[in-house]
Structures are given as structure tokens and as C-alpha cells.
Design an enzyme around this catalytic site. Structure first.
Site, PDB file in Angstrom:
ATOM      1  CG  ASP A  80       8.169   3.905   2.077  1.00 20.10           C
ATOM      2  OD1 ASP A  80       7.070   4.392   1.725  1.00 20.10           O
ATOM      3  OD2 ASP A  80       9.214   4.590   2.106  1.00 20.10           O
ATOM      4  CG  HIS A  93       1.629   4.956   0.628  1.00 17.37           C
ATOM      5  ND1 HIS A  93       1.581   3.823  -0.156  1.00 17.37           N
ATOM      6  CD2 HIS A  93       2.069   5.950  -0.199  1.00 17.37           C
ATOM      7  CE1 HIS A  93       1.952   4.100  -1.380  1.00 17.37           C
ATOM      8  NE2 HIS A  93       2.249   5.385  -1.440  1.00 17.37           N
ATOM      9  CG  HIS A  94       5.648   7.168  -0.089  1.00 18.93           C
ATOM     10  ND1 HIS A  94       5.998   5.840  -0.217  1.00 18.93           N
ATOM     11  CD2 HIS A  94       5.084   7.528  -1.270  1.00 18.93           C
ATOM     12  CE1 HIS A  94       5.668   5.424  -1.426  1.00 18.93           C
ATOM     13  NE2 HIS A  94       5.108   6.422  -2.082  1.00 18.93           N
ATOM     14  CB  ALA A  95       4.560  10.520   6.006  1.00 15.74           C
TER      15      ALA A  95
END
Length: 376
Positions: A168, A127-129
Site C-alpha cells: 500500500d 512497503h507499508h510506510a
């Protein structure tokens, strides 16, 4: 009954033996389910194509990941979040990541085509990419690729992220889309990577009001976490009226996790997983796609994800873990493993407990107050 997605190639997403985001976590979950007499019979999903990854990520990022896939960092790798402590270069990085993306994407397609309603992707959750930058152990964003596919079928998607770190990448990739609701409960970015996820991040332009963030205080205990979840998540889903839920089920809010400071137990996770499945039954006719994610204490994360796999298949939860399985993995890991599926009930001696609870309640109330004008 859930559809499970897994392939041995998921284990190729491997930053090296000293990196916390280790594929041994999935390997242990699969072997524990087998030892419990519940071996999985998963679908082996196709690898995502380059074109499918490009629906979310920039050409420049994909080229840089491809160039790094010989195991050597290309020029300017740092500009794209590659060859860092969090995202070191490894051989076949591009293919290994597309393998995980393919699993989550396939799960979304099964739901969109009404071939499945409850899907567990036993990997992914990256989920951070971001569009043009890898970050936080995440090279490509499998969740956003899947969400885009659901949106192409005109489905309204509610994304619920219970990883301890703010989701994010997913949030900002869909920040202006009123058809994607992103909800993230996480340790406050004042204290923890990636530093975002404040209550004032609510979306922009047409998507204003479709991002929900609940930043929690360090040392948040189960009761306070559950209170925040119950105050915000059901209400937001009721107002948004999704067609499908996508859930990132990171296990790093567990009290044993070494990279964060929340204090959830396996019992808390059981409650959260049951809540997510119940909310899917209530709001989306049971349509839910769950992925793995963070979780860096092997004993804790393996038990939590095993709980998830059993619950999604409506299977009974055993009290104990087979001794032979524990002996095998303890010898391999040179570490002790809990003999029960659930945690022995911990006791947290926190002098600041009232302050943490009060702050979290204030945050939950503030979230609802900020978003109320956008929901009526």
C-alpha cells in the site's frame, strides 16, 4: 552476476526479541550462504541522509522518528504510526531505518548509473510506510526513495510486490505517476492487513491505469497463485514497457507463515524468482533491484531468501542444508529446521479448493478488464 548489498548495521533495525520482523532473518541467510560454500562479498552501502528520506516523507514524520530514537515514545507518536504494536519505539530508530533506506537507494543508483544491472538488497522492502505515517513494521519507505531516484533519471519503473500483504505505501506514494507501474499480488484485504489492494485501485489523475492489484483468496495454493501471476504480470509489463524492475520479495505467502493464509512453497518461490529474472531480461535488459520484506516463519523465510540470493547469482541450488549449520541455529532458536533447501512436498487437503481457484481466476480476469481501457 548480481551485486549484493548488506551491512551489519541492517541488524540494528530491531523492534525487540518478541517482534516478528526480526533481523535474525538476515543474519541466518548470510550464515547459511557461508555454510553452503557461497559466502557473500557484499557492497556496504552508505546510510541514507535525512534529505534523501525527506524526498518521500514529511518533515513531521521524520522529526517524530528522530524524537523516538532515544527509545522513548514522543508526544502524539500514535498519530504517526509510532509506538504501536506493529511499530514499537526502539533506540536509534531513525539511523537504523536510514541504514536500510540507504541500501535500497544505493542499489537504485548503481542501476541508474549503469554500474550494475541485477542488484539484491539483503534488507529493506518496507512497503507499508506512507508519506507521514509509519505502518506495518515499516518506518521509512526505502522502496519509494529508490523509485524516486530512478524516476529522477527518467527511467520508467515497474514495481512488483509478491509479499503476502498489499504494497500500500509504495502504491499510494506513486499513485499519480504514469512512469511508475505498481503490481501487487497479495492476500485479499478483506481478510488481511492493511485492508487495501482491491482491483478498483488503479491509480489516479495522470497515473490512472498504472496501479495493478491482484487480491487473492485465503488458502490460495501454488498452482492458482502461479496462474494469477502469469495472467497479469507479463501482460502488464509488456504494456508498460519499463526500464527497470523493482521487486519486493517478501516470503510471507509461504504456507508455514503464521501471519497470513496463502499456501506457497519454496518451489513456488523458486519459480517466481526465475520468472522475475526472466521478465527483467525480456523487458529491461536485465535491470532489476530486489529487496527482502515480510516473512515470519524463520525456517521458511531463511530458505526462501537463500534461494533468491543463489538464483540472482546464477549459482546451483543444493539439495541439503549442512547439518552443522542446522545444529547451531536449532540450539540458538530452540526450534527444528528443515534439512533440505526446498520444502518436503506438502499436501493441502482443502475442500474449498475449486472455489478458491475459480475466485482467483475471476479476479485476474477482472483486473485485466478494468485496466484494458487504460492500456490501449
Amino acid at each position: 552476476m548480481a551485486t549484493l548489498l548488506f551491512d551489519d548495521r541492517y541488524l540494528d533495525y530491531d523492534f525487540g526479541p518478541d517482534h516478528p520482523f526480526s533481523p535474525i532473518r538476515q543474519e541466518m541467510v548470510v550464515s547459511l550462504l557461508d555454510a553452503l560454500g557461497q559466502p557473500i562479498d557484499p557492497i556496504s552501502p552508505p546510510v541514507a541522509s535525512r534529505a534523501e528520506v525527506r524526498r518521500v516523507h514529511s518533515e513531521s514524520l521524520v522529526k517524530k522518528v528522530e524524537a523516538a530514537s532515544d527509545g522513548r515514545p514522543p508526544p502524539e507518536a500514535w498519530d504517526y504510526g509510532i509506538n504501536t504494536g506493529d511499530v514499537p519505539v526502539f533506540e536509534n530508530m531513525d539511523a537504523a531505518t536510514r541504514g536500510l533506506v540507504g541500501g535500497t537507494l544505493h542499489g537504485a543508483r548503481l542501476i541508474a548509473e549503469e554500474k550494475a544491472s541485477r542488484v539484491l538488497q539483503m534488507g529493506g522492502g518496507l512497503h507499508h510506510a506512507h508519506r507521514d505515517r509509519a505502518s506495518g513494521f515499516c518506518v521509512y519507505n526505502d522502496l519509494s526513495v529508490a523509485i524516486n531516484t530512478l524516476r529522477e533519471q527518467n527511467l520508467r519503473v515497474a514495481y512488483v510486490d509478491i509479499d503476502v500483504h498489499h504494497g500500500d505505501g509504495v502504491q499510494f506514494l506513486h499513485y499519480d505517476d504514469p512512469g511508475v507501474l505498481t503490481i501487487s499480488l497479495h492476500e485479499s484485504g478483506q481478510y488481511l492487513f492493511p485492508g487495501s489492494g482491491g482491483v478498483d485501485e488503479i491509480g489516479e489523475e495522470a497515473g490512472e491505469g498504472s496501479a495493478v492489484n491482484v487480491p487473492l483468496m485465503p488458502h490460495t495454493e501454488p498452482e492458482s497463485y502461479r496462474d494469477a501471476f502469469e495472467r497479469v504480470v507479463p501482460y502488464a509489463l509488456d504494456k508498460f514497457a519499463p526500464d527497470v524492475i523493482v521487486a519486493q520479495c517478501g516470503a510471507d505467502a509461504h504456507f508455514q507463515d503464521p501471519l497470513a493464509d496463502l499456501l506457497l512453497t519454496s518451489q513456488t518461490y523458486e519459480d517466481l524468482f526465475r520468472d522475475l529474472l526472466s521478465l527483467a531480461d525480456e523487458h529491461t535488459n536485465g535491470r532489476i533491484l530486489c529487496t527482502f520484506g515480510g516473512g515470519y516463519h524463520l525456517d521458511a523465510v531463511v530458505r526462501v531468501w537463500t534461494l533468491l540470493a543463489l538464483l540472482m547469482q546464477d549459482l546451483d541450488l543444493p539439495d541439503t542444508i549442512p547439518a552443522d549449520w542446522r545444529t547451531q541455529w536449532q540450539d540458538q532458536l530452540d526450534a527444528s529446521l528443515t534439512s533440505t533447501l526446498h520444502d518436503p512436498e506438502p499436501s493441502f487437503n482443502l475442500s474449498r479448493r475449486p472455489d478458491v481457484r475459480e475466485k482467483n481466476q475471476q479476479t485476474s480476469t477482472q483486473v485485466l478488464e478494468i485496466l484494458a481501457p487504460h492500456w490501449y
